[in-house]
Enzyme design. Structure first.
Site, short mmCIF file in Angstrom:
data_model
loop_
_atom_site.label_atom_id
_atom_site.label_comp_id
_atom_site.label_asym_id
_atom_site.label_seq_id
_atom_site.Cartn_x
_atom_site.Cartn_y
_atom_site.Cartn_z
N THR A 54 1.70 -5.16 4.35
CA THR A 54 1.62 -5.69 5.71
C THR A 54 1.10 -7.13 5.76
O THR A 54 1.36 -7.84 6.72
CB THR A 54 0.70 -4.83 6.59
OG1 THR A 54 -0.56 -4.70 5.93
CG2 THR A 54 1.29 -3.47 6.84
N ASP A 55 0.35 -7.53 4.72
CA ASP A 55 -0.32 -8.84 4.79
C ASP A 55 0.66 -9.99 5.05
O ASP A 55 0.38 -10.87 5.86
CB ASP A 55 -1.11 -9.11 3.50
CG ASP A 55 -2.36 -8.24 3.39
OD1 ASP A 55 -2.74 -7.62 4.41
OD2 ASP A 55 -2.96 -8.21 2.30
N THR A 77 3.70 -10.28 13.95
CA THR A 77 2.50 -10.77 13.29
C THR A 77 1.63 -9.56 12.97
O THR A 77 1.74 -8.53 13.63
CB THR A 77 1.78 -11.81 14.20
OG1 THR A 77 0.66 -12.34 13.50
CG2 THR A 77 1.31 -11.22 15.50
N THR A 94 0.80 -1.22 0.00
CA THR A 94 0.00 0.00 0.00
C THR A 94 0.84 1.28 0.00
O THR A 94 0.45 2.27 -0.62
CB THR A 94 -0.93 -0.01 1.25
OG1 THR A 94 -1.77 -1.16 1.14
CG2 THR A 94 -1.79 1.21 1.34
N1 ASP Z 1 -2.75 -5.82 0.64
C1 ASP Z 1 -1.64 -4.96 0.96
C2 ASP Z 1 -0.37 -5.78 0.96
O1 ASP Z 1 -0.15 -6.51 1.86
C3 ASP Z 1 -1.82 -4.30 2.24
C4 ASP Z 1 -0.65 -3.52 2.69
O2 ASP Z 1 0.17 -3.04 1.89
O3 ASP Z 1 -0.50 -3.35 3.88
O4 ASP Z 1 0.40 -5.67 0.05
#
Ligand code: ASP
Length: 266
Positions: A91-92, A164, A14
């Site tokens: 973050t995922d 986590t 993101t």
């Molecule tokens: N779906 C995104 C990813 O993990 C969410 C994020 O960037 O935090 O790439």
């Protein structure tokens, strides 16, 4: 004193996404453009940085072990040229990449910080700016004593392989519930230097690659889990299975077929 230098590996996520009709999408070169326009990243005390971008940029749901290899390889190749490394990542699956890197690169002598954000840098209200700025300044201040893989999020620095994702929409998306925070950044930067791994002295860098794709599975226990389910996961292509047990590592033992199945697999 001489300005420090940081190598940034931008994998996607993101932080660098751009608004489109289909929602936020990764966009090549866009994050660099925003960083170059923002004077905070060039303020005195900030390290110099070079950005290497993944092609294509990835939503971290699409990260696979080959990408861990790519990141590890870039860190190893540039290890002696920079004071530290930042991996900008969604973050995922950030916690998985942080864990994998921590085991793939042995005798690391520089800090490697994974970071990302919940709102893209392109929005005026965002958490990408603080997360990237803090990662850069932590490397500038602590590169001499930090030599491990971390996650930096919401004014905190965590041990990478203990993290986590804990929240899908708060700025505190990442946590390490079973290990204390290494840095809390408030008015002052509070760094628990006693928790840091000791920098290896002479040992040379070792990097492990050739990951066994999909050969390592994991089973998360749940109340009522049946041994047949465990037996199914133990079938090929599994060569190793990680048991995600309860609490300190407890397994139900009234249903003896569960322990029997594990014993047989061992
Ligand atoms: N779906 C995104 C990813 O993990 C969410 C994020 O960037 O935090 O790439």
């Amino acid at each position: 004193c001489m300005s420090k230098s940081v190598f940034i590996i931008y994998t996607g996520g993101t932080a660098g996404m751009k608004k489109s009709k289909k929602g936020y999408i990764p966009c090549s070169g866009y994050l660099q453009k925003l960083l170059l326009k923002n004077s905070k990243f060039f303020a005195s005390g900030m390290p110099n940085f070079t950005i290497s971008e993944f092609d294509p940029l990835l939503d971290s749901a699409n990260i696979r072990p080959t990408h861990w290899e790519q990141i590890a390889q870039q860190i190893v190749e540039n290890h002696d040229l920079y004071d530290g490394f930042i991996v900008i990542h969604g973050t995922d699956t950030m916690a998985y990449t942080a864990s994998a890197l921590s085991f793939m690169i042995e005798n690391l002598k520089k800090p490697v910080i994974l970071t990302g954000s919940q709102i893209p840098l392109s929005e005026s209200r965002n958490d990408a700016e603080t997360n990237i700025l803090l990662s850069l300044s932590l490397i500038a201040s602590y590169h001499e004593i930090m030599s491990e893989v971390f996650v930096c999020f919401d004014n905190s620095l965590f041990r990478g392989n203990r993290t986590t994702k804990v929240d899908a929409d708060s700025f505190s998306a990442m946590a390490s519930p079973n290990f204390p925070k290494i840095v809390k950044a408030g008015v002052y930067i509070d760094c628990r230097t006693d928790l840091l791994r000791k920098k290896p002295l002479d040992e040379s860098l070792v990097s492990f690659s050739r990951m066994h794709f999909g050969a390592v599975a994991s089973i998360r226990l749940f109340p009522g889990i049946r041994s047949e389910y465990i037996k199914n996961i133990l079938q090929p292509p599994a060569q190793a299975v990680i048991l995600e047990c309860y609490g300190a590592g407890n397994v139900p033992n009234n249903d003896t077929s569960i322990l029997d199945t594990i014993r047989e697999a061992v």
